[in-house]
Design an enzyme around this catalytic site. Structure first.
Site, PDB file in Angstrom:
ATOM      1  N   GLU A 292      43.868  47.088  52.728  1.00  8.32           N
ATOM      2  CA  GLU A 292      43.532  47.648  51.409  1.00  8.32           C
ATOM      3  C   GLU A 292      44.750  47.949  50.532  1.00  8.32           C
ATOM      4  O   GLU A 292      44.886  49.039  49.984  1.00  8.32           O
ATOM      5  CB  GLU A 292      42.691  48.921  51.586  1.00  8.32           C
ATOM      6  CG  GLU A 292      41.397  48.668  52.346  1.00  8.32           C
ATOM      7  CD  GLU A 292      40.522  49.928  52.497  1.00  8.32           C
ATOM      8  OE1 GLU A 292      40.952  51.018  52.090  1.00  8.32           O
ATOM      9  OE2 GLU A 292      39.422  49.797  53.046  1.00  8.32           O
TER      10      GLU A 292
ATOM     11  N   ASN B  43      43.570  42.577  55.366  1.00  4.48           N
ATOM     12  CA  ASN B  43      42.162  42.977  55.337  1.00  4.48           C
ATOM     13  C   ASN B  43      41.876  43.815  54.086  1.00  4.48           C
ATOM     14  O   ASN B  43      42.671  44.676  53.724  1.00  4.48           O
ATOM     15  CB  ASN B  43      41.897  43.834  56.590  1.00  4.48           C
ATOM     16  CG  ASN B  43      40.434  44.104  56.865  1.00  4.48           C
ATOM     17  OD1 ASN B  43      39.634  43.164  56.935  1.00  4.48           O
ATOM     18  ND2 ASN B  43      40.065  45.371  57.031  1.00  4.48           N
TER      19      ASN B  43
ATOM     20  N   HIS C 107      31.439  45.343  52.987  1.00  2.88           N
ATOM     21  CA  HIS C 107      30.539  46.507  52.895  1.00  2.88           C
ATOM     22  C   HIS C 107      29.672  46.295  51.657  1.00  2.88           C
ATOM     23  O   HIS C 107      30.165  46.396  50.530  1.00  2.88           O
ATOM     24  CB  HIS C 107      31.346  47.803  52.744  1.00  2.88           C
ATOM     25  CG  HIS C 107      32.192  48.126  53.927  1.00  2.88           C
ATOM     26  ND1 HIS C 107      31.660  48.476  55.149  1.00  2.88           N
ATOM     27  CD2 HIS C 107      33.539  48.148  54.093  1.00  2.88           C
ATOM     28  CE1 HIS C 107      32.643  48.715  56.005  1.00  2.88           C
ATOM     29  NE2 HIS C 107      33.797  48.516  55.393  1.00  2.88           N
TER      30      HIS C 107
ATOM     31  N   GLU D 177      34.039  44.016  58.652  1.00  8.17           N
ATOM     32  CA  GLU D 177      33.412  45.353  58.673  1.00  8.17           C
ATOM     33  C   GLU D 177      32.016  45.303  58.067  1.00  8.17           C
ATOM     34  O   GLU D 177      31.607  46.189  57.318  1.00  8.17           O
ATOM     35  CB  GLU D 177      34.280  46.356  57.899  1.00  8.17           C
ATOM     36  CG  GLU D 177      35.700  46.440  58.409  1.00  8.17           C
ATOM     37  CD  GLU D 177      36.555  47.476  57.680  1.00  8.17           C
ATOM     38  OE1 GLU D 177      36.008  48.326  56.959  1.00  8.17           O
ATOM     39  OE2 GLU D 177      37.790  47.424  57.842  1.00  8.17           O
TER      40      GLU D 177
ATOM     41  N   ASP E  28      28.492  45.654  56.790  1.00  8.85           N
ATOM     42  CA  ASP E  28      27.274  46.447  56.772  1.00  8.85           C
ATOM     43  C   ASP E  28      26.613  46.237  55.418  1.00  8.85           C
ATOM     44  O   ASP E  28      27.280  45.989  54.425  1.00  8.85           O
ATOM     45  CB  ASP E  28      27.482  47.941  57.110  1.00  8.85           C
ATOM     46  CG  ASP E  28      28.571  48.639  56.324  1.00  8.85           C
ATOM     47  OD1 ASP E  28      28.982  48.137  55.262  1.00  8.85           O
ATOM     48  OD2 ASP E  28      29.001  49.722  56.760  1.00  8.85           O
TER      49      ASP E  28
HETATM   50  C1  XIL Z   1      35.889  54.309  58.234  1.00 12.12           C
HETATM   51  C2  XIL Z   1      35.241  54.797  59.513  1.00 12.12           C
HETATM   52  O1  XIL Z   1      34.076  54.058  59.728  1.00 12.12           O
HETATM   53  C3  XIL Z   1      34.911  56.268  59.407  1.00 12.12           C
HETATM   54  O2  XIL Z   1      34.463  56.772  60.654  1.00 12.12           O
HETATM   55  C4  XIL Z   1      36.148  57.055  58.968  1.00 12.12           C
HETATM   56  O3  XIL Z   1      35.794  58.393  58.755  1.00 12.12           O
HETATM   57  C5  XIL Z   1      36.732  56.468  57.707  1.00 12.12           C
HETATM   58  O4  XIL Z   1      37.011  55.091  57.914  1.00 12.12           O
HETATM   59  N1  XIL Z   1      37.484  50.393  55.400  1.00 12.12           N
HETATM   60  C6  XIL Z   1      38.161  50.350  56.586  1.00 12.12           C
HETATM   61  C7  XIL Z   1      37.676  51.162  57.737  1.00 12.12           C
HETATM   62  O5  XIL Z   1      39.083  49.557  56.726  1.00 12.12           O
HETATM   63  O6  XIL Z   1      38.728  51.611  58.544  1.00 12.12           O
HETATM   64  C8  XIL Z   1      36.863  52.336  57.283  1.00 12.12           C
HETATM   65  O7  XIL Z   1      36.334  52.977  58.421  1.00 12.12           O
HETATM   66  C9  XIL Z   1      35.781  51.890  56.341  1.00 12.12           C
HETATM   67  C10 XIL Z   1      36.359  51.251  55.107  1.00 12.12           C
END
Ligand code: XIL
Length: 454
Positions: free
Chosen positions: A165, A208, A244, A273, A275
């Protein structure tokens, strides 16, 4: 007389149980002990397509039998959800704590799963001491952190999110303000990747990010960086697309095209990641589209969903994952399995309302063994087939199963039992199957998970 003092009924019960055990023991040879068919799980179906299918995992949930059973049965890659982040492994400068992350890595590698490393350099979940350093100290702390963490896991991680990020949201395509960006400038990313390559030359090194899933100003900026890295020989092997999705940030229509243009730069692309907010058919369709987009891109090597059951999603109020709070497979699960080319029987898009619940009782108990009875009840739709996972604690052993067809996972501890003649159930009605187990010194009762209906 001693024999008179013996209670008659328990003696009879014990004798009849022993007889049952003897009878059922003879059935042992006929009991299928082979693993469930290869493409009945997300991991196996993905593997048949040359991909991995992973989940973000929290060490704190591994002790929950249903969580572990679902992980072990369905997935062949894991990403520690928080346990490898800077604030978890180096909360205090140069004092490294790997316990929770090691627990996940050992769990995964011990069961033949792969591990993604997440993440080395990120502005978030970063201890305050890092942000407080001046440029020279920050550079050496960053390189030291990368080297120490990657060396600890050398040879165990298939891909590392080296930098996470680093680009801003919105239309500018600019870098995000962070201690690294603000003090070290644009070059921190390149430096992090060079340090990472030296630390573990066999790990794939990924950049990422999120909101880079479609073609937009942010993904254009990442694209330009990756192209520049490839042109100048800066070591980068993969780009992670967090993915996401929700109503404000839906699956982009040019998702596949965007993955493809990155792949055409000569890097792997990974969905890291995933969802998707929602439920039912709409959520299932979106999940299926994401999987098809990855499969359409040769260099899209794997997909990770950001959690297992909805109840543990970081989107606390949402239901963005593939399993509901009771580990039932959602329509989204079936859409993913089907898009991966896996078997959707039982459970499938044809009957997305089909659900079931399973409860366990011990029907007979003779100390060294017992007969277990599992009652399957259909939910509010009629069903024509069901399956349920029964997790046994070793060295307990199942020696017979009736009124269900059993298959075993590779660990030999999780038995998937499917309906045979007794799959058809009207809403709210029940059927049962039974099994005989030998205790072999362990009294832990069997755990049920993932009742699935179609
Ligand atoms: C999130 C986790 O899922 C949570 O448990 C934590 O509190 C915060 O981080 N982008 C990312 C992940 O790269 O590491 C993040 O994970 C979600 C967004």
């Amino acid at each position: 007389m001693i024999s008179r003092s013996l209670p008659v009924r328990p003696l009879r019960a014990a004798l009849s149980a022993a007889a049952t055990a003897l009878l059922t023991l003879t059935a042992l040879a006929a009991l299928p002990q082979t693993p469930a068919h290869a493409a009945d799980t997300l991991g196996a179906a993905a593997a048949e397509k040359g991909r991995y299918f992973g989940a973000a995992v929290a060490a704190s949930h591994l002790g929950e039998a249903q969580y572990a059973a679902t992980l072990n049965t369905e997935f062949n890659s894991v990403t520690p959800e928080n346990e490898m982040k800077w604030d978890a492994v180096e909360r205090t400068r140069d004092s490294f704590t790997f316990g929770a992350a090691d627990q996940i890595v050992n769990h995964a590698l011990g069961r033949g799963m792969k591990v993604r490393g997440h993440t080395l350099v990120w502005h978030s979940q970063l201890p305050g001491w890092v942000a407080g350093l001046g440029a020279t100290e920050l550079r050496s702390a960053m390189n030291h952190h990368i080297t120490q963490v990657m060396t600890h896991y050398k040879g165990k991680i298939h891909s590392w999110d080296v930098v996470n990020e680093a680009f801003q949201d919105g239309g500018s395509g600019a870098r995000r303000s962070s201690p690294f960006q603000d003090k070290l400038g644009d070059g921190f990313i390149e430096e992090a990747f060079r340090t990472a390559r030296a630390a573990d030359p066999d790990a794939k090194l990924c950049y990422n990010d999120y909101n880079t899933d479609g073609v937009n100003a942010k993904s254009n900026a990442v694209y330009a960086m990756v192209r520049d890295f490839k042109a100048r020989g800066v070591p980068i092997d993969c780009v992670g697309f967090q993915s996401h999705f929700n109503s404000a940030s839906p699956v982009p229509s040019d998702y596949r095209a965007n993955l493809q243009r990155f792949a055409d730069l000569g890097v792997e692309v990974q969905i890291t990641e995933l969802d998707i907010e929602g439920s039912g058919t709409a959520q299932a369709t979106n999940y299926g589209n994401v999987v098809r987009a990855c499969l359409a891109v040769t260099r899209c090597t794997g997909i990770t969903v950001w959690g297992i059951p909805d109840k543990y999603s970081w989107r606390a109020s949402g239901t963005p994952l593939l399993f509901d709070d009771n580990y039932n497979k959602k329509p989204a699960y079936h859409a993913v399995l089907s898009a991966l080319g896996g078997s959707t029987d039982p459970g499938g898009p044809g009957n997305p309302g089909a659900t079931c619940t399973a409860t366990y009782t011990t029907a007979e108990d003779w100390g060294s063994g017992y007969n277990g009875k599992v009652t399957i009840t259909a939910g509010s739709s009629p069903i024509s087939a069901w399956s349920v996972n029964v997790t046994m604690t070793p060295p307990q052993k199942v020696v017979a199963v009736w009124n269900g067809a059993a298959g075993w996972d590779t660990s030999g501890n999780v038995m998937t039992v499917r309906s045979t003649h007794n799959g058809t159930l009207q809403p709210g009605t029940s059927t049962t199957f039974g099994f005989t187990a030998q205790r072999n010194g362990t009294s832990t009762p069997p755990q049920l998970s993932a009742c699935t209906a179609s």
